[in-house]
Design a protein around this motif. Structure first.
Motif, PDB file in Angstrom:
ATOM      1  N   ALA A 150       2.070  28.777 -33.839  1.00 32.51           N
ATOM      2  CA  ALA A 150       2.534  30.120 -33.506  1.00 32.51           C
ATOM      3  C   ALA A 150       3.623  30.128 -32.449  1.00 32.51           C
ATOM      4  O   ALA A 150       4.155  31.191 -32.115  1.00 32.51           O
ATOM      5  N   SER A 151       3.999  28.964 -31.939  1.00 35.65           N
ATOM      6  CA  SER A 151       4.992  28.897 -30.869  1.00 35.65           C
ATOM      7  C   SER A 151       6.384  29.282 -31.360  1.00 35.65           C
ATOM      8  O   SER A 151       6.795  28.874 -32.452  1.00 35.65           O
ATOM      9  N   PRO A 152       7.136  30.048 -30.566  1.00 40.86           N
ATOM     10  CA  PRO A 152       8.530  30.339 -30.926  1.00 40.86           C
ATOM     11  C   PRO A 152       9.391  29.075 -30.993  1.00 40.86           C
ATOM     12  O   PRO A 152      10.478  29.092 -31.569  1.00 40.86           O
ATOM     13  N   ALA A 153       8.895  27.976 -30.409  1.00 38.92           N
ATOM     14  CA  ALA A 153       9.637  26.720 -30.435  1.00 38.92           C
ATOM     15  C   ALA A 153       9.521  26.000 -31.774  1.00 38.92           C
ATOM     16  O   ALA A 153      10.234  25.018 -32.008  1.00 38.92           O
ATOM     17  N   LEU A 154       8.633  26.463 -32.669  1.00 39.13           N
ATOM     18  CA  LEU A 154       8.506  25.836 -33.971  1.00 39.13           C
ATOM     19  C   LEU A 154       9.840  25.959 -34.700  1.00 39.13           C
ATOM     20  O   LEU A 154      10.357  27.066 -34.883  1.00 39.13           O
ATOM     21  N   PRO A 155      10.428  24.853 -35.138  1.00 37.01           N
ATOM     22  CA  PRO A 155      11.813  24.882 -35.638  1.00 37.01           C
ATOM     23  C   PRO A 155      11.933  25.341 -37.087  1.00 37.01           C
ATOM     24  O   PRO A 155      12.308  24.576 -37.982  1.00 37.01           O
ATOM     25  N   ILE A 156      11.605  26.626 -37.318  1.00 37.10           N
ATOM     26  CA  ILE A 156      11.727  27.144 -38.685  1.00 37.10           C
ATOM     27  C   ILE A 156      12.702  28.315 -38.766  1.00 37.10           C
ATOM     28  O   ILE A 156      12.884  28.889 -39.845  1.00 37.10           O
ATOM     29  N   LEU A 185       9.230  25.051 -42.804  1.00 38.35           N
ATOM     30  CA  LEU A 185       7.870  24.729 -42.376  1.00 38.35           C
ATOM     31  C   LEU A 185       7.245  23.693 -43.309  1.00 38.35           C
ATOM     32  O   LEU A 185       6.535  22.785 -42.844  1.00 38.35           O
ATOM     33  N   ALA A 186       7.499  23.799 -44.609  1.00 38.38           N
ATOM     34  CA  ALA A 186       6.976  22.800 -45.541  1.00 38.38           C
ATOM     35  C   ALA A 186       7.526  21.411 -45.217  1.00 38.38           C
ATOM     36  O   ALA A 186       6.796  20.410 -45.257  1.00 38.38           O
ATOM     37  N   LYS A 187       8.798  21.352 -44.874  1.00 41.33           N
ATOM     38  CA  LYS A 187       9.406  20.074 -44.493  1.00 41.33           C
ATOM     39  C   LYS A 187       8.767  19.541 -43.217  1.00 41.33           C
ATOM     40  O   LYS A 187       8.480  18.341 -43.097  1.00 41.33           O
ATOM     41  N   LEU A 188       8.510  20.439 -42.249  1.00 42.16           N
ATOM     42  CA  LEU A 188       7.878  20.021 -41.006  1.00 42.16           C
ATOM     43  C   LEU A 188       6.459  19.507 -41.254  1.00 42.16           C
ATOM     44  O   LEU A 188       6.031  18.521 -40.634  1.00 42.16           O
ATOM     45  N   ILE A 189       5.725  20.169 -42.138  1.00 43.31           N
ATOM     46  CA  ILE A 189       4.364  19.734 -42.470  1.00 43.31           C
ATOM     47  C   ILE A 189       4.384  18.290 -42.970  1.00 43.31           C
ATOM     48  O   ILE A 189       3.550  17.462 -42.567  1.00 43.31           O
TER      49      ILE A 189
END
Length: 230
Positions: A14-20, A106-110
């Motif tokens: 949930a962090s705004p830092a998540l690069p999506i 997000l799928a790529k990050l997963i």
């Protein structure tokens, strides 16, 4: 109560830092500002609250729960069906591109983080497009995050992005933004409860009726001056 490892994972997601790329979208808010519907802290709060209560709670949130359930049960046909259904409900090219881009990121990050098993990662890789609720619910299922907790984080993250957009575009001060966020705590809980009710109905009770949002999103596509991609 959420176990500490799952809580930390949830805070990470949930962090705004998540690069999506969530910071680059306003989901119609910028168009509402341009039209004069949102012009101060009170109208910004009403806009965000109404979207949570009457748009998110009636469609995106219950679909998120249905996707989370399908991931947990390894019901891949239902994952694909609800992903495609949600994509078809996006009324404008901006809204489609938004959920596609953020879902793909997000799928790529997963995959890069190694969240979930090969089957989950393979399904995300094979789906085109992958919508954001599909990818976020997959991450929560992979990290063993409870459905209600994951949805609350998803809804609050959406609200946080909206507040950040309002701070830049209205503009608002940081304290005004924090007051809006604090006032939305109870609304997020209500969204989760309503989404659970709708997702558990037989058949699920889903509504995509949000004509003002669709019109503003379409208007934003040709708006002369803008900061955001939607």
């Amino acid at each position: 109560m959420t176990a500490l490892p799952q809580l930390i994972s949830l805070l990470h997601l949930a962090s705004p830092a998540l690069p999506i790329g969530g910071f680059s979208y306003s989901q119609g808010l910028e168009a509402a500002i341009d039209c004069g519907l949102v012009n101060d802290a009170a109208t910004a709060e009403r806009w965000i609250c109404d979207n949570l209560a009457h748009v998110q709670a009636q469609c995106e949130a219950p679909v998120w729960l249905l996707l989370h359930r399908a991931w947990r049960e390894q019901d891949h046909a239902s994952v694909r069906r609800w992903n495609d259904w949600f994509h078809a409900t996006r009324e404008t090219s901006e809204l489609r591109l938004e959920t596609e881009q953020m879902g793909w990121s997000l799928a790529k990050l997963i995959a890069q983080m190694g969240w979930g098993d090969d089957t989950l990662q393979g399904l995300l890789r094979d789906m085109s497009p992958v919508c954001l609720p599909t990818a976020f619910s997959a991450a929560c299922a992979a990290l063993q995050i409870d459905a209600r907790d994951g949805l609350a984080a998803y809804a609050f993250n959406w609200a946080e992005n909206q507040v950040a957009a309002a701070i830049k575009a209205v503009p608002l001060g940081q304290v005004a933004g924090q007051r809006i966020l604090r006032g939305l705590h109870g609304v997020v809980l209500e969204v989760v409860d309503e989404a659970v009710r709708r997702a558990n109905a037989d058949p699920p009770q889903l509504s995509t009726f949000s004509p003002m949002l669709g019109l503003l999103s379409a208007r934003h596509e040709t708006q002369y001056s803008r900061l955001f991609r939607s």
